[in-house]
Design a protein around this motif. Structure first.
Motif, PDB file in Angstrom:
ATOM      1  N   VAL A  87     -19.594  54.860  24.639  1.00  0.00           N
ATOM      2  CA  VAL A  87     -19.461  53.255  25.371  1.00  0.00           C
ATOM      3  C   VAL A  87     -18.583  52.284  24.418  1.00  0.00           C
ATOM      4  N   THR A 118     -12.016  51.807  27.231  1.00  0.00           N
ATOM      5  CA  THR A 118     -12.080  51.437  28.336  1.00  0.00           C
ATOM      6  C   THR A 118     -13.116  50.120  28.097  1.00  0.00           C
ATOM      7  N   ALA A 119     -14.697  50.236  28.017  1.00  0.00           N
ATOM      8  CA  ALA A 119     -15.406  49.232  27.858  1.00  0.00           C
ATOM      9  C   ALA A 119     -15.454  48.618  26.813  1.00  0.00           C
ATOM     10  N   THR A 158     -10.694  39.722  30.800  1.00  0.00           N
ATOM     11  CA  THR A 158     -11.589  40.497  29.976  1.00  0.00           C
ATOM     12  C   THR A 158     -11.508  40.631  29.062  1.00  0.00           C
ATOM     13  N   GLY A 198     -18.690  42.553  32.833  1.00  0.00           N
ATOM     14  CA  GLY A 198     -17.449  43.777  32.604  1.00  0.00           C
ATOM     15  C   GLY A 198     -18.564  44.629  32.731  1.00  0.00           C
ATOM     16  N   THR A 250     -17.613  46.411  35.768  1.00  0.00           N
ATOM     17  CA  THR A 250     -15.613  46.320  36.031  1.00  0.00           C
ATOM     18  C   THR A 250     -16.351  48.321  35.862  1.00  0.00           C
ATOM     19  N   PHE A 251     -16.474  47.613  34.188  1.00  0.00           N
ATOM     20  CA  PHE A 251     -16.510  49.707  33.540  1.00  0.00           C
ATOM     21  C   PHE A 251     -17.002  50.557  34.482  1.00  0.00           C
ATOM     22  N   GLN A 252     -17.094  50.351  35.339  1.00  0.00           N
ATOM     23  CA  GLN A 252     -18.702  51.261  36.283  1.00  0.00           C
ATOM     24  C   GLN A 252     -17.524  51.958  37.624  1.00  0.00           C
ATOM     25  N   PRO A 310     -21.909  54.991  32.463  1.00  0.00           N
ATOM     26  CA  PRO A 310     -22.330  53.958  33.174  1.00  0.00           C
ATOM     27  C   PRO A 310     -23.613  53.507  32.558  1.00  0.00           C
ATOM     28  N   SER A 321     -24.416  52.029  29.307  1.00  0.00           N
ATOM     29  CA  SER A 321     -24.167  50.349  29.034  1.00  0.00           C
ATOM     30  C   SER A 321     -24.954  49.973  29.567  1.00  0.00           C
TER      31      SER A 321
END
Length: 279
Positions: free
Chosen positions: A63, A69-70, A224, A232, A235-237, A247, A250
């Motif tokens: 994360v 990605t996050a 983003t 955010g 969206t990441f999950q 997730p 995060s």
């Protein structure tokens, strides 16, 4: 002895029920924390496997890595900036408004007071469309202006501070006026120092509300890089639909600032609210 025994039994069952309810409320939080320390791809929905599989920091590493990605660092920065600015400006403006309505006689004061309180009865969802059109017309979408300015006013903050200022003795303010102090000096030298606890309580409410706000940032922050954590993280999950460990990591990271703020300043909440007379 029988009467004492009945009291002890009543207290025992009251405490037992209280602890059981507290455990039910804390259970999802504990599950989130335990799941966050599992390796990416681990099964965290089965109770037996939740405690038997290996614990790891890999989910947190994934994360927080800059090329991941996050964009946790960026989202956290956005949330911190929005929360701090909204909290500071809202407390300042609410204190000024509360002092004016409480201690300054001017024409239409009752109407102004009623108008501010009416803001507590208007659902946020009912004004998001015209507010979004206004922000779009100003060209503020995907900017800090759009995230910060619409959330600066909070009628509840005004009400709490006004009730505290109403309780201050008139003799104190009259003595300051006799000494030649103007209204700003009275606010700066007397109201501000005396209402520190109430302002601290209000600040915590505003910060946590700003930190958890989802609807408005979701509308005005499509980029983003301008998302806050509540926008955010979902969206990441969505990328990890089958992998819940990452997730959850995060979510744990996003919860830490709000929890720390509450734990560090919880005594100010109790003191501030008790001093305003609100139960």
């Amino acid at each position: 002895m029988g009467h004492v025994k009945r009291i002890i039994d009543a207290n025992f069952w009251a405490y037992l029920i209280g602890y059981a309810l507290a455990l039910i409320m804390v259970a999802p939080l504990l599950w989130m924390i335990i799941a966050a320390f599992k390796q990416p791809g681990s099964t965290v929905t089965v109770l037996g496997e939740l405690f038997t599989t290996k614990f790891s920091l890999d989910s947190f590493i994934q994360v927080l890595k800059p090329d991941g990605t996050a964009m946790m660092w960026r989202w956290t920065l956005n949330s911190v900036i929005v929360g701090i600015v909204q909290t500071g400006v809202t407390v300042l403006f609410s204190s000024w408004a509360a002092f004016a309505v409480s201690r300054i006689d001017f024409k239409g004061k009752t109407f102004v007071f009623a108008l501010i309180l009416a803001g507590m009865m208007v659902p946020v969802e009912s004004i998001v469309v015209p507010l979004f059109d206004m922000i779009k017309g100003l060209g503020w979408t995907n900017s800090y202006n759009a995230l910060i300015w619409p959330g600066m006013m909070l009628p509840l903050a005004f009400l709490i501070l006004k009730q505290f200022i109403d309780q201050l003795p008139n003799e104190l303010l009259e003595a300051a006026k006799i000494d030649g102090a103007n209204m700003f000096t009275i606010w700066w030298r007397m109201i501000w120092p005396l209402s520190t606890s109430s302002m601290a309580a209000v600040s915590i409410f505003i910060f946590i509300q700003s930190w958890n706000n989802l609807l408005w940032p979701l509308l005005v922050a499509q980029k983003t890089s301008m998302m806050t954590l509540p926008v955010g993280i979902p969206t990441f999950q969505s990328i990890f639909a089958t992998d819940l460990a990452v997730p959850m990591a995060s979510n744990v990271l996003a919860s830490i600032p709000a929890i720390l703020v509450f734990l560090l300043f919880q005594r100010h909440i109790i003191k501030g609210i008790s001093m305003t007379g609100i139960k």
